[in-house]
Write an enzyme that holds these catalytic residues in place. Structure first.
Site, PDB file in Angstrom:
ATOM      1  N   GLY A   1       0.814  -1.222   0.000  1.00 27.88           N
ATOM      2  CA  GLY A   1       0.000   0.000   0.000  1.00 27.88           C
ATOM      3  C   GLY A   1       0.845   1.268   0.000  1.00 27.88           C
TER       4      GLY A   1
ATOM      5  N   GLU B   1       1.641   1.820  -3.511  1.00 24.05           N
ATOM      6  CA  GLU B   1       0.374   2.201  -4.159  1.00 24.05           C
ATOM      7  C   GLU B   1       0.037   3.672  -3.879  1.00 24.05           C
ATOM      8  OE1 GLU B   1      -1.534  -1.368  -2.479  1.00 24.05           O
ATOM      9  OE2 GLU B   1      -2.225  -1.804  -4.518  1.00 24.05           O
TER      10      GLU B   1
ATOM     11  N   GLU C   1       2.683  -8.282  -1.814  1.00 21.24           N
ATOM     12  CA  GLU C   1       1.443  -8.873  -1.277  1.00 21.24           C
ATOM     13  C   GLU C   1       1.307 -10.373  -1.536  1.00 21.24           C
ATOM     14  OE1 GLU C   1       1.637  -5.914  -2.682  1.00 21.24           O
ATOM     15  OE2 GLU C   1       0.224  -4.498  -1.812  1.00 21.24           O
TER      16      GLU C   1
HETATM   17  C1  LIG Z   1      -3.812  -3.512  -0.073  1.00 19.22           C
HETATM   18  C2  LIG Z   1      -2.448  -3.397   0.490  1.00 19.22           C
HETATM   19  C3  LIG Z   1      -1.827  -4.509   1.041  1.00 19.22           C
HETATM   20  C4  LIG Z   1      -0.502  -4.391   1.653  1.00 19.22           C
HETATM   21  O1  LIG Z   1       0.121  -3.345   1.668  1.00 19.22           O
HETATM   22  S1  LIG Z   1       0.117  -5.793   2.383  1.00 19.22           S
HETATM   23  C5  LIG Z   1       1.603  -5.254   3.221  1.00 19.22           C
HETATM   24  C6  LIG Z   1       2.729  -5.084   2.271  1.00 19.22           C
HETATM   25  N1  LIG Z   1       3.934  -4.763   2.993  1.00 19.22           N
HETATM   26  C7  LIG Z   1       4.784  -5.701   3.449  1.00 19.22           C
HETATM   27  O2  LIG Z   1       4.575  -6.875   3.293  1.00 19.22           O
HETATM   28  C8  LIG Z   1       6.011  -5.198   4.174  1.00 19.22           C
HETATM   29  C9  LIG Z   1       5.997  -5.617   5.623  1.00 19.22           C
HETATM   30  N2  LIG Z   1       7.193  -5.203   6.322  1.00 19.22           N
HETATM   31  C10 LIG Z   1       8.391  -5.772   6.139  1.00 19.22           C
HETATM   32  O3  LIG Z   1       8.569  -6.670   5.336  1.00 19.22           O
HETATM   33  C11 LIG Z   1       9.521  -5.298   6.991  1.00 19.22           C
HETATM   34  O4  LIG Z   1       9.003  -4.601   8.080  1.00 19.22           O
HETATM   35  C12 LIG Z   1      10.512  -4.375   6.271  1.00 19.22           C
HETATM   36  C13 LIG Z   1      11.237  -5.163   5.165  1.00 19.22           C
HETATM   37  C14 LIG Z   1       9.792  -3.169   5.661  1.00 19.22           C
HETATM   38  C15 LIG Z   1      11.552  -3.844   7.303  1.00 19.22           C
HETATM   39  O5  LIG Z   1      12.107  -4.923   7.998  1.00 19.22           O
HETATM   40  P1  LIG Z   1      12.920  -4.662   9.354  1.00 19.22           P
HETATM   41  O6  LIG Z   1      13.937  -3.642   9.122  1.00 19.22           O
HETATM   42  O7  LIG Z   1      13.387  -5.992   9.854  1.00 19.22           O
HETATM   43  O8  LIG Z   1      11.851  -4.029  10.364  1.00 19.22           O
HETATM   44  P2  LIG Z   1      10.677  -4.781  11.141  1.00 19.22           P
HETATM   45  O9  LIG Z   1      11.177  -5.216  12.476  1.00 19.22           O
HETATM   46  O10 LIG Z   1      10.072  -5.831  10.289  1.00 19.22           O
HETATM   47  O11 LIG Z   1       9.593  -3.593  11.288  1.00 19.22           O
HETATM   48  C16 LIG Z   1       9.610  -2.663  12.350  1.00 19.22           C
HETATM   49  C17 LIG Z   1       8.236  -2.667  12.996  1.00 19.22           C
HETATM   50  O12 LIG Z   1       7.296  -2.240  12.016  1.00 19.22           O
HETATM   51  C18 LIG Z   1       6.273  -3.218  11.905  1.00 19.22           C
HETATM   52  N3  LIG Z   1       5.760  -3.251  10.515  1.00 19.22           N
HETATM   53  C19 LIG Z   1       6.501  -3.169   9.380  1.00 19.22           C
HETATM   54  N4  LIG Z   1       5.707  -3.236   8.303  1.00 19.22           N
HETATM   55  C20 LIG Z   1       4.433  -3.352   8.784  1.00 19.22           C
HETATM   56  C21 LIG Z   1       3.157  -3.457   8.151  1.00 19.22           C
HETATM   57  N5  LIG Z   1       3.012  -3.415   6.801  1.00 19.22           N
HETATM   58  N6  LIG Z   1       2.072  -3.569   8.936  1.00 19.22           N
HETATM   59  C22 LIG Z   1       2.187  -3.580  10.285  1.00 19.22           C
HETATM   60  N7  LIG Z   1       3.367  -3.469  10.925  1.00 19.22           N
HETATM   61  C23 LIG Z   1       4.480  -3.356  10.182  1.00 19.22           C
HETATM   62  C24 LIG Z   1       6.919  -4.530  12.276  1.00 19.22           C
HETATM   63  O13 LIG Z   1       5.961  -5.471  12.659  1.00 19.22           O
HETATM   64  C25 LIG Z   1       7.813  -4.081  13.414  1.00 19.22           C
HETATM   65  O14 LIG Z   1       7.003  -3.940  14.566  1.00 19.22           O
HETATM   66  P3  LIG Z   1       7.542  -4.480  15.990  1.00 19.22           P
HETATM   67  O15 LIG Z   1       8.759  -3.635  16.292  1.00 19.22           O
HETATM   68  O16 LIG Z   1       6.413  -4.231  16.953  1.00 19.22           O
HETATM   69  O17 LIG Z   1       7.900  -5.915  15.821  1.00 19.22           O
END
Ligand SMILES: C/C=C/C(=O)SCCNC(=O)CCNC(=O)[C@H](O)C(C)(C)COP(=O)(O)OP(=O)(O)OC[C@H]1O[C@@H](n2cnc3c(N)ncnc32)[C@H](O)[C@@H]1OP(=O)(O)O
Length: 263
Positions: A116, A119, A139
């Protein structure tokens, strides 16, 4: 000014004629939960109502992410076909209201713009990426597809083959590759600073010409070529009767800078 507005997840600032909307949920890398999407919708309305604003920049708070996607903890609560559809439609509506703003919009992408988040950047007119930016639509890795317009806006921007590569692999694209494939317009050390510079260059021009140029491109992309040319001619005609057109041509002939008033 936007002083009277209060938001939990975003910040909306006015710098002269530029509005800067900052997504601010650092604990979740600025992920878009429902409340954040509502904040963005409210901010978009406030920008529409503020006649002083000529351009919008959207960026992410902190230095790690623009927006790391829709909030996965909220997505995980979806239990039915209908809930999923409603969630996608709600996100699409908010992003469409940004795409339809009658002024230039620039995404200043600092760090991750995933799902998103990408997007949201795609709903803007142009994208300025910081060198640390990583963009993608991951996704399918969650068992989903992009649902906030990504399957439609990305192929229109970079072509079907490249879009399907990104959507089906879910891979993260670095800034230099995003520039090469036309997903980014600019790559800069400081995305926000560069976005301001680009906005200032646009704001030198006639506001109605900016709005109708954008409308002509956007509406024209969604219809037949012949109809698109008619749209262009109609909007060209509208501008021919504007005060700014008279001022622009007179200023050129008098060899002086134009003073546009948006009339
Ligand atoms: C219609 C639309 C649909 C969508 O958009 S589906 C979602 C698409 N996005 C993703 O799949 C990306 C999800 N996030 C990640 O893959 C990773 O993050 C990153 C690669 C961006 C960064 O990784 P790292 O550096 O290891 O950080 P971290 O510990 O994973 O993230 C820090 C905190 O941020 C939270 N977080 C990150 N992305 C999301 C998200 N999309 N929704 C909810 N929370 C998110 C984590 O959980 C964590 O939180 P805490 O410190 O409490 O463990």
């Amino acid at each position: 000014m936007f002083d009277e507005l209060e938001f939990n997840n975003i910040q909306l600032d006015q710098h002269g004629t530029i509005a800067v909307l900052t997504i601010n949920r650092p604990k979740a890398l600025n992920a878009l939960n429902a409340e954040t999407l509502q904040d963005i919708a409210q901010a978009t309305e406030a920008i529409m109502d503020n006649a002083e604003i000529g351009a919008l920049i959207i960026t992410g708070g902190g230095d790690r992410a623009f927006v790391a996607g829709a909030d996965i903890s909220e997505l995980a609560e979806m239990k039915s076909v209908f809930e999923g559809r409603e969630l996608a439609l709600a996100g699409q509506d908010v992003l469409q209201s940004i795409a339809n703003l009658p002024l230039p919009t620039i995404a200043a992408v600092n760090g991750f713009a995933l799902g998103g988040g990408l997007e949201l950047a795609l709903a803007c007119d142009i994208r300025v990426l910081g060198k640390n930016a990583r963009v993608g639509l991951p996704e399918v890795g969650l068992g989903l597809i992009p649902g906030f317009g990504g399957t439609q806006r990305l192929p229109r921007l970079i072509g079907q083959g490249r879009a399907l590569d990104l959507i089906l692999t879910g891979r993260q694209v670095p800034a230099d590759e995003a520039l090469t494939i036309g997903l980014a317009n600019y790559v800069a050390d400081n995305a926000l600073e560069k976005a301001r510079e680009v906005a200032q260059a646009m704001l030198k021009h006639a506001p109605m010409a900016l709005a109708l140029a954008k409308e002509s491109v956007r509406r024209g992309m969604e219809t037949s070529f012949d109809h698109a040319l008619e749209i262009e001619a109609d909007l060209f005609g509208l501008l021919a009767s504007s005060q700014d057109f008279k001022e622009g041509t007179r200023a050129f002939l008098e060899k002086r800078p134009a003073q546009f008033k948006g009339e």
